[in-house]
Structure formats: C-alpha cells, structure tokens
Motif scaffolding. Structure first.
Motif, mmCIF file in Angstrom:
data_model
loop_
_atom_site.group_PDB
_atom_site.id
_atom_site.type_symbol
_atom_site.label_atom_id
_atom_site.label_comp_id
_atom_site.label_asym_id
_atom_site.label_seq_id
_atom_site.Cartn_x
_atom_site.Cartn_y
_atom_site.Cartn_z
ATOM 1 N N GLY A 35 11.279 -18.256 1.274
ATOM 2 C CA GLY A 35 11.225 -16.827 1.577
ATOM 3 C C GLY A 35 10.041 -16.444 2.420
ATOM 4 N N GLY A 36 9.015 -17.284 2.440
ATOM 5 C CA GLY A 36 7.889 -17.082 3.323
ATOM 6 C C GLY A 36 7.159 -15.772 3.128
ATOM 7 N N VAL A 37 6.542 -15.320 4.233
ATOM 8 C CA VAL A 37 5.738 -14.110 4.191
ATOM 9 C C VAL A 37 6.591 -12.894 3.876
ATOM 10 C CG1 VAL A 37 4.234 -12.608 5.552
ATOM 11 C CG2 VAL A 37 4.038 -15.084 5.762
ATOM 12 N N SER A 38 7.843 -12.906 4.324
ATOM 13 C CA SER A 38 8.720 -11.776 4.051
ATOM 14 C C SER A 38 8.846 -11.535 2.549
ATOM 15 C CB SER A 38 10.102 -12.024 4.658
ATOM 16 O OG SER A 38 10.971 -10.942 4.396
ATOM 17 N N PHE A 39 9.057 -12.613 1.788
ATOM 18 C CA PHE A 39 9.130 -12.461 0.338
ATOM 19 C C PHE A 39 7.801 -11.979 -0.234
ATOM 20 C CE2 PHE A 39 7.935 -14.323 -3.749
ATOM 21 C CZ PHE A 39 8.845 -13.675 -4.579
ATOM 22 N N LEU A 40 6.702 -12.547 0.216
ATOM 23 C CA LEU A 40 5.404 -12.187 -0.342
ATOM 24 C C LEU A 40 5.056 -10.727 -0.077
ATOM 25 C CD1 LEU A 40 3.423 -15.424 0.576
ATOM 26 C CD2 LEU A 40 4.205 -14.713 -1.702
ATOM 27 N N ILE A 41 5.426 -10.221 1.101
ATOM 28 C CA ILE A 41 5.166 -8.808 1.388
ATOM 29 C C ILE A 41 6.023 -7.926 0.482
ATOM 30 C CG2 ILE A 41 5.420 -6.995 3.118
ATOM 31 C CD1 ILE A 41 4.710 -9.079 5.256
ATOM 32 N N SER A 42 7.318 -8.242 0.386
ATOM 33 C CA SER A 42 8.189 -7.458 -0.502
ATOM 34 C C SER A 42 7.698 -7.512 -1.936
ATOM 35 C CB SER A 42 9.625 -7.994 -0.420
ATOM 36 O OG SER A 42 10.173 -7.809 0.866
ATOM 37 N N ALA A 43 7.188 -8.679 -2.351
ATOM 38 C CA ALA A 43 6.668 -8.827 -3.706
ATOM 39 C C ALA A 43 5.448 -7.937 -3.920
ATOM 40 C CB ALA A 43 6.314 -10.291 -3.970
ATOM 41 N N ALA A 44 4.555 -7.893 -2.925
ATOM 42 C CA ALA A 44 3.372 -7.031 -3.043
ATOM 43 C C ALA A 44 3.778 -5.567 -3.111
ATOM 44 C CB ALA A 44 2.434 -7.282 -1.853
ATOM 45 N N TRP A 45 4.777 -5.180 -2.319
ATOM 46 C CA TRP A 45 5.269 -3.803 -2.401
ATOM 47 C C TRP A 45 5.787 -3.501 -3.802
ATOM 48 C CZ3 TRP A 45 8.728 -3.363 2.645
ATOM 49 C CH2 TRP A 45 7.891 -3.453 3.776
ATOM 50 N N ALA A 46 6.540 -4.438 -4.373
ATOM 51 C CA ALA A 46 7.075 -4.232 -5.722
ATOM 52 C C ALA A 46 5.947 -4.099 -6.737
ATOM 53 C CB ALA A 46 8.006 -5.391 -6.097
ATOM 54 N N THR A 74 4.551 -24.304 -6.926
ATOM 55 C CA THR A 74 4.034 -24.705 -8.223
ATOM 56 C C THR A 74 4.713 -23.906 -9.326
ATOM 57 O OG1 THR A 74 2.301 -23.019 -8.229
ATOM 58 C CG2 THR A 74 1.801 -25.120 -7.120
ATOM 59 N N ARG A 75 4.452 -24.295 -10.566
ATOM 60 C CA ARG A 75 5.013 -23.540 -11.690
ATOM 61 C C ARG A 75 4.456 -22.115 -11.691
ATOM 62 N NH1 ARG A 75 7.878 -23.157 -16.028
ATOM 63 N NH2 ARG A 75 7.130 -22.089 -17.898
ATOM 64 N N GLN A 76 3.185 -21.951 -11.323
ATOM 65 C CA GLN A 76 2.626 -20.599 -11.263
ATOM 66 C C GLN A 76 3.320 -19.762 -10.192
ATOM 67 O OE1 GLN A 76 1.018 -20.734 -14.435
ATOM 68 N NE2 GLN A 76 0.216 -18.968 -13.294
ATOM 69 N N ASP A 77 3.670 -20.406 -9.086
ATOM 70 C CA ASP A 77 4.434 -19.695 -8.053
ATOM 71 C C ASP A 77 5.767 -19.217 -8.609
ATOM 72 O OD1 ASP A 77 2.495 -20.100 -6.089
ATOM 73 O OD2 ASP A 77 3.389 -21.998 -5.436
ATOM 74 N N ARG A 78 6.434 -20.095 -9.367
ATOM 75 C CA ARG A 78 7.745 -19.730 -9.910
ATOM 76 C C ARG A 78 7.618 -18.630 -10.966
ATOM 77 N NH1 ARG A 78 11.241 -20.794 -6.424
ATOM 78 N NH2 ARG A 78 12.929 -21.108 -7.907
ATOM 79 N N ILE A 79 6.537 -18.649 -11.737
ATOM 80 C CA ILE A 79 6.298 -17.575 -12.695
ATOM 81 C C ILE A 79 6.102 -16.251 -11.960
ATOM 82 C CG2 ILE A 79 4.670 -16.679 -14.409
ATOM 83 C CD1 ILE A 79 4.211 -19.597 -15.305
ATOM 84 N N TYR A 80 5.351 -16.308 -10.849
ATOM 85 C CA TYR A 80 5.144 -15.106 -10.040
ATOM 86 C C TYR A 80 6.473 -14.596 -9.490
ATOM 87 C CZ TYR A 80 3.584 -12.130 -6.192
ATOM 88 O OH TYR A 80 3.403 -11.079 -5.327
ATOM 89 N N GLU A 81 7.300 -15.501 -8.992
ATOM 90 C CA GLU A 81 8.613 -15.107 -8.470
ATOM 91 C C GLU A 81 9.449 -14.441 -9.571
ATOM 92 O OE1 GLU A 81 11.906 -17.383 -5.813
ATOM 93 O OE2 GLU A 81 11.491 -18.257 -7.782
ATOM 94 N N ALA A 82 9.430 -15.023 -10.771
ATOM 95 C CA ALA A 82 10.182 -14.448 -11.886
ATOM 96 C C ALA A 82 9.654 -13.060 -12.235
ATOM 97 C CB ALA A 82 10.109 -15.369 -13.097
ATOM 98 N N ARG A 83 8.333 -12.891 -12.208
ATOM 99 C CA ARG A 83 7.743 -11.588 -12.496
ATOM 100 C C ARG A 83 8.228 -10.543 -11.487
ATOM 101 N NH1 ARG A 83 3.373 -10.050 -15.282
ATOM 102 N NH2 ARG A 83 2.671 -12.215 -15.507
ATOM 103 N N ILE A 84 8.257 -10.914 -10.210
ATOM 104 C CA ILE A 84 8.702 -9.975 -9.177
ATOM 105 C C ILE A 84 10.168 -9.613 -9.379
ATOM 106 C CG2 ILE A 84 9.077 -9.678 -6.703
ATOM 107 C CD1 ILE A 84 6.131 -9.533 -7.704
ATOM 108 N N ASN A 85 10.987 -10.608 -9.714
ATOM 109 C CA ASN A 85 12.403 -10.321 -9.971
ATOM 110 C C ASN A 85 12.574 -9.340 -11.120
ATOM 111 O OD1 ASN A 85 13.252 -12.015 -7.919
ATOM 112 N ND2 ASN A 85 13.535 -13.784 -9.259
ATOM 113 N N LEU A 86 11.779 -9.508 -12.183
ATOM 114 C CA LEU A 86 11.854 -8.608 -13.334
ATOM 115 C C LEU A 86 11.336 -7.216 -12.970
ATOM 116 C CD1 LEU A 86 10.714 -11.020 -16.189
ATOM 117 C CD2 LEU A 86 13.029 -10.158 -15.771
ATOM 118 N N ILE A 87 10.288 -7.155 -12.158
ATOM 119 C CA ILE A 87 9.775 -5.864 -11.703
ATOM 120 C C ILE A 87 10.841 -5.133 -10.902
ATOM 121 C CG2 ILE A 87 8.171 -4.769 -10.077
ATOM 122 C CD1 ILE A 87 6.039 -6.757 -11.017
ATOM 123 N N ASN A 88 11.471 -5.833 -9.961
ATOM 124 C CA ASN A 88 12.513 -5.200 -9.160
ATOM 125 C C ASN A 88 13.667 -4.722 -10.032
ATOM 126 O OD1 ASN A 88 11.562 -5.234 -6.460
ATOM 127 N ND2 ASN A 88 11.941 -7.426 -6.335
#
Length: 263
Positions: A35-46, A74-88
């Motif tokens: 997802g690259g920077v696009s995902f990270l920006i959307s995640a920060a917005w969320a 990493t596993r921490q990256d995946r935890i962060y991704e899961a957190r963003i999905n739950l926030i959204n």
C-alpha cells in the motif's frame, strides 16, 4: 523515486489540532509492497480523525485482528494495519447505520414493484427409487405397459409410492434434479436407478410481501451505506489533505497539500 526519497529524513508529515504524525522515508519504503505511502497517509488521517472524535482502539483488539506478517512487514506493522482497519470501521459504523435507517417505505415499495421476486416453479412427481439400474429399467418398462405406479412401487421397491413436490436444487442436484426440471409432463422416464413422472408443474409464485420488503431493504440499505461512506471518506480527505505535507510531491499528489519543492 526511492533515490529522491532518500534525500528526506521525513517523507510525509500530517498535522492537525493536537495531532502530528511523521512518516519517515525508511517506513515509506518498507510499506511499498503493501500500500506504500498512500496507505500510510490514509492511516494517519484515520488516526487524526479518531483522536478528534474520541474513537479509541485497544492494543488487545488490534492484536486480535492482526494477520500474519508478509510483504516484508513486521508484526508491529501488521498490528498497526489492524488498528487502522478497526479505526476506520468505528468511524464508518455510525455513518452506515444512519444511511441504513434513512431508507423509507416508499423506496422499498418502489423497489419491490420494479424488482419482484418469485419462488421458483414446483414440480409434482411420482418418484420410484430402485436398488439398481436393472430394476429401474424393468420398472420403467412395466409402467409404460400400464402397470400402476402404486403396484410398481410395491413390486420394485418394497415401499409405498412416492408422490412429492420439489423445487430446483431440493433433490440430488448432481443429476436427477436437472433431469426432473428438463422433463415433459405425463411421461415416465429413468435417471440412473430412479424412475419418475412429472405429473404437473406449479408455476412460480410471488414471495410473501414481507420477504420481498426485507430483501429490498437489504439492497437499498447497502447502496445507501456505500454512498454515505464514500461521501464521508471524501470529506475526511478534503479535511486532512491540506494538513498533509509531502516530500517529494510525486509520492502521492492526490493526498499531499502544499508539498515542498525539491532542491
């Protein structure tokens, strides 16, 4: 792009009232395949929007929703991704609920009228199930010569005659079902070890209006939710894009506001 990105210690900064998130160039590169920077920006917005609205996702919930690491994350990256999905999901939930509740009975009535639903036709059968193909062939010959179905049942199956009504898919969908719904009425036929006759066909009937209303509401509510969430996401983007500074601009121009000039 990565050569230019390496000039910057910070690739993206997202800053709002009481919220600031810096995305480093190494982080942007690591997330490239996922997802690259696009995902990270959307995640920060969320994250920023969640902070403003008081939406909180616990560490335990994020860990429970985490998938296995992949794409170099990493596993921490995946935890962060899961957190963003739950926030959204939490941000979208009230939007979707309100949209579903906005569906009116006149809308439902109009949908039912233009998209009526019917029960499939029902076929009324005389069905004789024998122990083997040879017995089935003998039963078919006897029925064609005039033996009654009840007598054929006693002679060839040691059971009472079977007169049943079926809809598509209710009886042996691997073959017999297809044979039944292709057969003409009034003619004894054999399929494998079964002999049957379609006595008459019941035409499709409208589903009960309560079922049609429920089905219509599901379709209309889903459409309304999809549109409402898309509009909500567009509002979030319009709100947070001006708060997002990117270096260099080609990282994601659609999500970067006022990017600095590359020297």
């Amino acid at each position: 792009m990565l050569r230019r990105l390496a000039k910057f210690a910070v690739a993206v900064t997202v800053a709002g009232p009481g919220f600031s998130k810096a995305i480093g160039d190494d982080e942007a590169a690591r997330w490239g395949p996922a997802g690259g920077v696009s995902f990270l920006i959307s995640a920060a917005w969320a994250e920023g929007e969640a902070q403003e609205r008081g939406v909180v996702v616990s560490d335990a919930d994020a860990k429970d929703a985490t998938r296995d690491p992949h794409d170099g994350l990493t596993r921490q990256d995946r935890i962060y991704e899961a957190r963003i999905n739950l926030i959204n999901a939490a941000l979208h939930a009230p939007v979707g609920q309100a949209a579903a509740q906005s569906v009116t009975q006149p809308q439902i009535d109009a949908y039912v009228q233009s998209h009526p639903k019917f029960e499939p036709e029902r076929r009324y059968l005389s069905l004789l199930r024998t122990r083997d193909r040879h017995t089935a062939e003998a039963a078919l010959r006897a029925l064609k010569r005039g033996l009654t179905f009840a007598a054929a049942t006693r002679r060839y199956t040691n059971a009472e005659g079977g007169k049943i009504a079926v809809r598509p898919g209710e009886i042996d969908p691997r073959g017999l079902d297809r044979a039944i719904f292709k057969a003409p009425t009034g003619k004894y036929l054999r399929y494998g070890t079964d002999v049957f006759r379609v006595r008459f066909i019941g035409p499709p009937q409208p589903l009960p209006i309560e079922q049609q209303n429920a089905s219509a509401w599901e379709v209309l509510a889903s459409d309304a939710q999809e549109q409402a969430i898309a509009a909500f996401d567009a509002q979030i983007a319009a709100k947070w894009r001006p708060r997002t500074t990117c270096a260099p601009p080609e990282l994601d121009p659609a999500k970067c506001g006022n990017p600095p000039t590359v020297q």
